[in-house]
Write a protein that holds these residues in place. Structure first.
Motif, PDB file in Angstrom:
ATOM      1  N   GLN A   3       0.842  -1.187   0.000  1.00  0.00           N
ATOM      2  CA  GLN A   3       0.000   0.000   0.000  1.00  0.00           C
ATOM      3  C   GLN A   3       0.887   1.251   0.000  1.00  0.00           C
ATOM      4  O   GLN A   3       1.780   1.384   0.837  1.00  0.00           O
ATOM      5  CB  GLN A   3      -0.905   0.004   1.248  1.00  0.00           C
ATOM      6  N   PRO A   4       0.681   2.167  -0.969  1.00  0.00           N
ATOM      7  CA  PRO A   4       1.523   3.366  -0.986  1.00  0.00           C
ATOM      8  C   PRO A   4       1.313   4.224   0.250  1.00  0.00           C
ATOM      9  O   PRO A   4       0.234   4.255   0.827  1.00  0.00           O
ATOM     10  CB  PRO A   4       1.069   4.105  -2.253  1.00  0.00           C
ATOM     11  N   LYS A   5       2.381   4.918   0.626  1.00  0.00           N
ATOM     12  CA  LYS A   5       2.289   5.792   1.797  1.00  0.00           C
ATOM     13  C   LYS A   5       1.675   7.132   1.403  1.00  0.00           C
ATOM     14  O   LYS A   5       1.876   7.593   0.280  1.00  0.00           O
ATOM     15  CB  LYS A   5       3.691   6.041   2.369  1.00  0.00           C
ATOM     16  N   PRO A   6       0.959   7.789   2.305  1.00  0.00           N
ATOM     17  CA  PRO A   6       0.431   9.133   2.009  1.00  0.00           C
ATOM     18  C   PRO A   6       1.583  10.093   1.702  1.00  0.00           C
ATOM     19  O   PRO A   6       2.636  10.040   2.344  1.00  0.00           O
ATOM     20  CB  PRO A   6      -0.285   9.525   3.305  1.00  0.00           C
ATOM     21  N   ILE A   7       1.387  10.940   0.725  1.00  0.00           N
ATOM     22  CA  ILE A   7       2.419  11.898   0.332  1.00  0.00           C
ATOM     23  C   ILE A   7       2.292  13.151   1.188  1.00  0.00           C
ATOM     24  O   ILE A   7       1.249  13.815   1.194  1.00  0.00           O
ATOM     25  CB  ILE A   7       2.297  12.255  -1.173  1.00  0.00           C
ATOM     26  N   GLN A   8       3.339  13.444   1.934  1.00  0.00           N
ATOM     27  CA  GLN A   8       3.362  14.629   2.791  1.00  0.00           C
ATOM     28  C   GLN A   8       4.235  15.739   2.200  1.00  0.00           C
ATOM     29  O   GLN A   8       3.998  16.921   2.447  1.00  0.00           O
ATOM     30  CB  GLN A   8       3.898  14.266   4.182  1.00  0.00           C
ATOM     31  N   LYS A   9       5.257  15.330   1.433  1.00  0.00           N
ATOM     32  CA  LYS A   9       6.183  16.309   0.861  1.00  0.00           C
ATOM     33  C   LYS A   9       6.588  15.832  -0.525  1.00  0.00           C
ATOM     34  O   LYS A   9       6.937  14.671  -0.720  1.00  0.00           O
ATOM     35  CB  LYS A   9       7.408  16.486   1.755  1.00  0.00           C
ATOM     36  N   LEU A  10       6.550  16.757  -1.481  1.00  0.00           N
ATOM     37  CA  LEU A  10       6.774  16.416  -2.882  1.00  0.00           C
ATOM     38  C   LEU A  10       7.870  17.296  -3.477  1.00  0.00           C
ATOM     39  O   LEU A  10       7.833  18.523  -3.329  1.00  0.00           O
ATOM     40  CB  LEU A  10       5.461  16.579  -3.664  1.00  0.00           C
ATOM     41  N   LEU A  11       8.829  16.674  -4.150  1.00  0.00           N
ATOM     42  CA  LEU A  11       9.879  17.404  -4.866  1.00  0.00           C
ATOM     43  C   LEU A  11       9.565  17.380  -6.357  1.00  0.00           C
ATOM     44  O   LEU A  11       9.178  16.331  -6.895  1.00  0.00           O
ATOM     45  CB  LEU A  11      11.240  16.770  -4.597  1.00  0.00           C
ATOM     46  N   VAL A  12       9.742  18.503  -7.016  1.00  0.00           N
ATOM     47  CA  VAL A  12       9.564  18.566  -8.472  1.00  0.00           C
ATOM     48  C   VAL A  12      10.942  18.653  -9.116  1.00  0.00           C
ATOM     49  O   VAL A  12      11.673  19.630  -8.916  1.00  0.00           O
ATOM     50  CB  VAL A  12       8.691  19.758  -8.899  1.00  0.00           C
ATOM     51  N   ALA A  13      11.281  17.629  -9.880  1.00  0.00           N
ATOM     52  CA  ALA A  13      12.596  17.559 -10.527  1.00  0.00           C
ATOM     53  C   ALA A  13      12.523  18.247 -11.886  1.00  0.00           C
ATOM     54  O   ALA A  13      12.733  17.628 -12.938  1.00  0.00           O
ATOM     55  CB  ALA A  13      13.031  16.104 -10.676  1.00  0.00           C
ATOM     56  N   ASN A  14      12.214  19.532 -11.840  1.00  0.00           N
ATOM     57  CA  ASN A  14      12.047  20.283 -13.081  1.00  0.00           C
ATOM     58  C   ASN A  14      12.111  21.771 -12.761  1.00  0.00           C
ATOM     59  O   ASN A  14      12.393  22.158 -11.626  1.00  0.00           O
ATOM     60  CB  ASN A  14      10.729  19.913 -13.764  1.00  0.00           C
ATOM     61  N   ARG A  15      11.786  22.609 -13.733  1.00  0.00           N
ATOM     62  CA  ARG A  15      11.939  24.049 -13.586  1.00  0.00           C
ATOM     63  C   ARG A  15      10.749  24.790 -14.214  1.00  0.00           C
ATOM     64  O   ARG A  15       9.902  24.207 -14.863  1.00  0.00           O
ATOM     65  CB  ARG A  15      13.247  24.512 -14.243  1.00  0.00           C
ATOM     66  N   SER A  16      10.730  26.072 -14.000  1.00  0.00           N
ATOM     67  CA  SER A  16       9.859  27.022 -14.684  1.00  0.00           C
ATOM     68  C   SER A  16       8.378  26.617 -14.634  1.00  0.00           C
ATOM     69  O   SER A  16       7.875  26.218 -13.592  1.00  0.00           O
ATOM     70  CB  SER A  16      10.349  27.218 -16.121  1.00  0.00           C
ATOM     71  N   ARG A  24       1.534  24.234  -7.431  1.00  0.00           N
ATOM     72  CA  ARG A  24       0.182  24.720  -7.155  1.00  0.00           C
ATOM     73  C   ARG A  24      -0.770  23.577  -6.829  1.00  0.00           C
ATOM     74  O   ARG A  24      -1.556  23.664  -5.886  1.00  0.00           O
ATOM     75  CB  ARG A  24      -0.335  25.515  -8.363  1.00  0.00           C
ATOM     76  N   ALA A  25      -0.694  22.506  -7.618  1.00  0.00           N
ATOM     77  CA  ALA A  25      -1.556  21.351  -7.370  1.00  0.00           C
ATOM     78  C   ALA A  25      -1.268  20.739  -6.005  1.00  0.00           C
ATOM     79  O   ALA A  25      -2.185  20.421  -5.235  1.00  0.00           O
ATOM     80  CB  ALA A  25      -1.372  20.310  -8.471  1.00  0.00           C
ATOM     81  N   ALA A  26       0.016  20.579  -5.677  1.00  0.00           N
ATOM     82  CA  ALA A  26       0.396  19.988  -4.392  1.00  0.00           C
ATOM     83  C   ALA A  26      -0.047  20.864  -3.233  1.00  0.00           C
ATOM     84  O   ALA A  26      -0.542  20.358  -2.205  1.00  0.00           O
ATOM     85  CB  ALA A  26       1.912  19.773  -4.350  1.00  0.00           C
ATOM     86  N   THR A  27       0.120  22.167  -3.369  1.00  0.00           N
ATOM     87  CA  THR A  27      -0.277  23.084  -2.293  1.00  0.00           C
ATOM     88  C   THR A  27      -1.771  22.993  -2.025  1.00  0.00           C
ATOM     89  O   THR A  27      -2.210  22.995  -0.861  1.00  0.00           O
ATOM     90  CB  THR A  27       0.106  24.530  -2.667  1.00  0.00           C
ATOM     91  N   GLU A  28      -2.574  22.888  -3.080  1.00  0.00           N
ATOM     92  CA  GLU A  28      -4.022  22.748  -2.905  1.00  0.00           C
ATOM     93  C   GLU A  28      -4.387  21.430  -2.234  1.00  0.00           C
ATOM     94  O   GLU A  28      -5.441  21.321  -1.603  1.00  0.00           O
ATOM     95  CB  GLU A  28      -4.720  22.871  -4.259  1.00  0.00           C
ATOM     96  N   LEU A  29      -3.498  20.433  -2.365  1.00  0.00           N
ATOM     97  CA  LEU A  29      -3.704  19.149  -1.689  1.00  0.00           C
ATOM     98  C   LEU A  29      -3.069  19.127  -0.304  1.00  0.00           C
ATOM     99  O   LEU A  29      -3.002  18.075   0.332  1.00  0.00           O
ATOM    100  CB  LEU A  29      -3.121  18.014  -2.548  1.00  0.00           C
TER     101      LEU A  29
END
Length: 468
Positions: A3-16, A24-29
């Motif tokens: 079972q996947p763990k709940p996501i509490q912190k997300l890194l975006v490996a990208n820019r701009s 924005r999507a993560a913040t709303e979640l």
């Protein structure tokens, strides 16, 4: 399956732009966000949109920094990141990166490494399509080094040909080859370009359709085998194989053609038990009406916004929720309804505003934006990363400045809304393609929907500009 763990912190490996879109999507979640940036991006907006940001690749070039798997994972571990979203480009289609994330006990927001190897590689994806009884164009396998073998393979498929990169997208490495005289030089140029863009020089040859329409189907699959489509996008407005304008739905498709297309896409990805967001791409031969599968993009697409506008489904949020174990078909859980409850509402199109100068053969322009005023109003959406007064546009990255998406109840109204929005822009300090986009949208061939992928390259009057 664990079972996947709940996501509490997300890194975006990208820019701009895409990094900001995911933040924005993560913040709303209510998920904390981590950004990474190359030293050339130390003043970039995406660095400041994350809850915390860290420099990577101090001794690397601006592109290589965002491909530095070890450095990205080092930041992820030190910040106790639960998941990594790759965006598009850079490492987004790299199975080794996805595998490295899983080995580090960090969720990769995308398909599994095994699926990515099957479908992210275009040659392998063609094989899977044939198994799933989805029609494909005649093509070679990965080209060998031996020049005589390359000639024999090209002759077997038959000219004209299209050279393509096995990995990656965005038109990189693509070359039209009309005769044997052009073959070897085109292959060598394509290999160099794909190696630079994707880290792999693997290319192949595919039969060229002269008058084609390019259509793609948006797909979402969860961890439990549930897969749905979110209808199609028409991506036929291209310049040198680079998409310029995308529309949803595709106006030229009948209901029967649309259903057949979407069913083919779902059948293909179900056959490999696809997970997360992906896009199956097809070419329609405008002369014969035949439809051929060409590739799967195992990631979020630049043009995903038009699908979000007509379906009301936030694809990036769905990606994050699905990675956390949400079920497709449970709206409260994943934000994605059952297939028969996914409907289209209205029409949308997206224009890519770039810093290319159409009066100078679309050479990218660089420098500081001295003044910026964007568009606004009902039915207009802006997604950007460097579109503001004072922003510095460097030569290191793609020329995309901002994505403009217009929605309206009718196709004609959506086009007129987009034209109005483009006219509202004021960007000073460097060149843009705004007047070119206005010419495209106002051309009779675009308005009557009879265009193919050759429309821009074959229509010289699009380069006749009036002063803005």
């Amino acid at each position: 399956m664990n079972q996947p763990k709940p996501i509490q912190k997300l890194l975006v490996a990208n820019r701009s732009e895409i990094a900001i879109r995911v933040f924005r999507a993560a913040t709303e979640l209510q998920i904390k966000t981590v950004g990474v940036y190359a030293k050339q991006d130390k003043f970039s907006l995406h660095r400041f949109k994350a809850d915390e940001s860290y420099q990577i690749g101090a001794n690397l070039g601006p592109i290589q920094a965002y491909r530095a798997i070890d450095e990205i994972l080092k930041v992820a571990r030190s910040t106790n990141t639960d998941a990594i979203h790759p965006g598009y480009g850079f490492l987004s289609e790299n199975p080794e990166f996805a595998e490295a994330c899983l080995d580090a006990d960090i969720q990769f927001i995308g398909p599994s490494p095994a699926i990515m190897r099957k479908l992210g590689n275009k040659v392998s994806a063609r094989h899977e399509a044939e198994i799933a009884d989805v029609q494909v164009l005649p093509a070679t396998g990965p080209l060998p080094e031996d020049e005589e073998q390359i000639r024999e393979l090209a002759d077997h498929v038959g000219y004209p040909l299209m050279l393509k990169a096995s990995w990656g997208g965005g038109g990189r490495g693509m070359r039209v080859i009309d005769s044997p005289d052009d073959l070897l030089e085109s292959v060598n140029l394509g290999r160099r370009e794909t190696l630079s863009a994707f880290g792999s020089s693997e290319v192949y040859l595919e039969k060229l359709i002269r008058r084609a329409r390019h259509v793609e189907v948006q797909l979402l699959g969860d961890l439990y085998g549930n897969i749905v489509h979110l209808f199609e996008r028409d991506c036929s407005i291209q310049r040198r194989n680079q998409k310029i304008i995308e529309r949803a739905p595709a106006l030229f498709l009948s209901d029967e053609q649309r259903q057949t297309l979407c069913n083919s896409a779902v059948r293909l990805v179900k056959s490999v038990v696809y997970i997360n967001a992906g896009t199956a791409e097809f070419l329609f031969d405008d002369d014969t009406g035949e439809c051929y599968f060409i590739e799967v993009n195992p990631r979020i697409q630049v043009e995903h916004t038009v699908t979000e506008e007509i379906t009301g489904i936030d694809i990036v949020k769905a990606q994050i929720r699905i990675a956390g174990g949400a079920v497709v078909g449970d709206v409260e859980d994943s934000g994605v309804p059952l297939q028969d409850q996914i409907t289209r509402n209205g029409y949308a199109l997206q224009c890519r505003v770039t810093t290319e100068n159409p009066e100078e053969n679309f050479i990218p322009d660089y420098g500081r934006i001295s003044a910026y005023r964007g568009a606004a109003g009902f039915g207009i959406r802006l997604d950007g990363g460097t579109a503001y007064s004072g922003a510095v546009i460097t030569r290191y990255y793609d020329s995309l400045l901002e994505k403009v998406t217009a929605w309206a109840p009718t196709a004609d109204e959506a086009v007129q809304r987009m034209i109005r929005a483009l006219k509202e822009f004021r960007i000073r300090g460097l060149a843009t393609n705004l007047v070119f986009l206005e010419n495209l949208l106002g051309h009779p061939t675009f308005l009557d929907g009879t265009y193919t992928t050759r429309f821009i390259d074959d229509t010289s009057e699009l380069l006749n500009f009036s002063k803005r």
